[in-house]
Design a protein around this motif. Sequence first.
Motif, mmCIF file in Angstrom:
data_model
loop_
_atom_site.group_PDB
_atom_site.id
_atom_site.type_symbol
_atom_site.label_atom_id
_atom_site.label_comp_id
_atom_site.label_asym_id
_atom_site.label_seq_id
_atom_site.Cartn_x
_atom_site.Cartn_y
_atom_site.Cartn_z
ATOM 1 N N PRO A 327 0.823 -1.213 0.000
ATOM 2 C CA PRO A 327 0.000 0.000 0.000
ATOM 3 C C PRO A 327 0.855 1.261 0.000
ATOM 4 O O PRO A 327 2.035 1.232 0.379
ATOM 5 C CB PRO A 327 -0.789 -0.129 1.306
ATOM 6 N N SER A 328 0.272 2.376 -0.415
ATOM 7 C CA SER A 328 1.003 3.647 -0.419
ATOM 8 C C SER A 328 0.973 4.300 0.956
ATOM 9 O O SER A 328 1.754 5.215 1.227
ATOM 10 C CB SER A 328 0.405 4.604 -1.457
ATOM 11 N N GLY A 329 0.087 3.828 1.829
ATOM 12 C CA GLY A 329 -0.010 4.396 3.166
ATOM 13 C C GLY A 329 -1.136 3.743 3.944
ATOM 14 O O GLY A 329 -1.793 2.807 3.458
ATOM 15 N N TRP A 336 -3.392 9.949 8.142
ATOM 16 C CA TRP A 336 -2.781 9.196 7.050
ATOM 17 C C TRP A 336 -1.270 9.214 7.184
ATOM 18 O O TRP A 336 -0.652 10.274 7.332
ATOM 19 C CB TRP A 336 -3.182 9.794 5.706
ATOM 20 N N ARG A 337 -0.688 8.017 7.151
ATOM 21 C CA ARG A 337 0.749 7.876 7.240
ATOM 22 C C ARG A 337 1.248 7.224 5.955
ATOM 23 O O ARG A 337 0.877 6.097 5.646
ATOM 24 C CB ARG A 337 1.131 7.016 8.448
ATOM 25 N N VAL A 344 4.342 12.463 6.120
ATOM 26 C CA VAL A 344 3.205 13.386 6.049
ATOM 27 C C VAL A 344 3.180 14.218 7.321
ATOM 28 O O VAL A 344 2.990 13.685 8.421
ATOM 29 C CB VAL A 344 1.873 12.629 5.877
ATOM 30 N N ARG A 345 3.378 15.511 7.181
ATOM 31 C CA ARG A 345 3.295 16.425 8.322
ATOM 32 C C ARG A 345 1.837 16.740 8.619
ATOM 33 O O ARG A 345 0.975 16.654 7.746
ATOM 34 C CB ARG A 345 4.049 17.714 8.019
ATOM 35 N N ILE A 554 -5.103 17.198 2.088
ATOM 36 C CA ILE A 554 -4.453 18.507 2.115
ATOM 37 C C ILE A 554 -3.128 18.422 2.872
ATOM 38 O O ILE A 554 -2.130 19.055 2.492
ATOM 39 C CB ILE A 554 -5.382 19.562 2.737
ATOM 40 N N ASN A 555 -3.086 17.619 3.937
ATOM 41 C CA ASN A 555 -1.829 17.435 4.663
ATOM 42 C C ASN A 555 -0.767 16.800 3.776
ATOM 43 O O ASN A 555 0.413 17.145 3.853
ATOM 44 C CB ASN A 555 -2.053 16.577 5.910
#
Length: 563
Positions: A327-329, A336-337, A344-345, A554-555
């Motif tokens: 997975p991408s995250g 979401w990581r 991801v901040r 958006i993050n």
Amino acid sequence: MGTPIMKKVQVDKRVTYGCIWLFLLAAFVIIFLVYSEGMLKFQNKAVDAISIPRASSVTPSANIQYDFCKLKPLPPKEALEEHNLLESIAWPQTPPLSSPLNLISTSDPAHSTFTILPSRGGGQWHVGDKLKVMINIHDFQGHPKKSGGDVLFARLHNPTLGAGVAGQVKDYLNGAYSAVFSLLWEGSANVEVTLVHPSEAVTELRRLNREHPDRIFFKSEFRSGSVTQTTTCNVCLRPTQQPVCNYTDLSTGEVWFCYKPENLRCDTRVSNFKGGYQQNISTMEKLFQKGVNMKVSIPASGPASITVLPKQKGQSDANSSSVESGPSGYYYQGVWRALGGNTVRQFDTSSAITQCLKGKVVHMYGDSTMRQWYEHLNETLPDLKEFNLHSKKQSGPFMAMDYANNILVTYRVHGPPLRSSIVPAIELHYISNELDNIIGGSNTVVVLGIWAHFGTFPMEFYIRRLQNIRRAVMQLLSRAPGTQVVIRAGNPKSLRHFLDASVNSDWYSLQQVKVLRAMFKGLNVHMVDSWEMVLAHHLPQELHPKPPIIKNMINVLLSFICP
């Protein structure tokens, strides 16, 4: 000197000859004027419209029906790429449909099951391990299916922890499937497998896009003085006796046509809007039934959850998983990581977002799912003030500015097709043309998202649109290497009835996502995997994702801008 009689004869001859010459001259003038008017009308018509022959009264075959929507041949390099892309997303062959249709032999989620396979060595599961699930599809009589092609989604989640990750589904082409999940958090992990579409529904969706790419049709209003007329428009128009206005974009070659209004010229078009949906083009509504065979959960044959223990010593970090193989995250505590080395901040305050965007120009182009990002920033940042351009709510264009912090954010909808309310024809801009007019630079961010309005057309049309956009992106990055380009993928959504599925099913959107990823792979652009971000979240899947999901998107965007 002649006699008076001879003089009179000579005068009469001159008068006669003069009359003859005047008559011939008048006839020539009349012929010239008629000819000129005819040529003028012909030239106007040739420039203004294209004549399409009268449609045959004989019902054409499926292949002939598709001929009316064939696109022009591509240059060899682009044609090869298109071929390879279509090969890469080729779906397994699906069974033909019986006539009349009977659901008995079609895929039934209620009779199907999934089974969690034991961990390696039959031991326990730990963070960093892989969980494998086998899925067996049966028909409405309970018989195992012998072929593949079903559309399945898989998710591992823990609502209490706000955790979730998408599974990677594999089709064995014999009625059996597997789903593999990365184990990324400690505690409970629940497996969820969903039949989005039975393979037989894919058969029907394929037919619709081949034979009825115009099942959603569009309209344009033409106006000159007090005369107003409306005609049908589309990427492809079926042959009739009515002339057609050709609005093919000269720069990109993007095609768009409208039937010519009877009493007005093609250049009097003032607006574009969704006309409607062609009814009664399918008798296969049984294949798209909510709660029966469309987006229905498949039950487990045993336990549907596992307990994940802490990572074992010496085991590799799950967060370093390759995006290519997993997975991408994932979500944890609602956040979401990203995997694959990206961080991801969390921009939890308006001041943090403002500081990130300070001195930036952010241009957003795309559909309404892209517009959500503009609206989120506009609503979140108190000092970002929207300038009233008196634009339509659905289509824009929009512009907002924070003067003190030198922030400019704009949004513009992509060019046709657009399933929206009335859009002025002059505002129908293609993304690639817009990108060609951007200076770019280290203070410029370009955000793109285009997918939701293409679900009724052959995939070739979407590929060509992306080829044009990619060309413009590459030219922008060449002349202004500091420009940041971020691309948003499509996302799964709710399918409440036949119409939802037939005009843009998740099956079609999944193929678009694959094409998008392949098309921009290797370029210096960032990709927001909105597909997995929606699929992995516990909130219901919607065309326009819920605010918590948009905030996470958006993050990700801001983390690209301000790593």
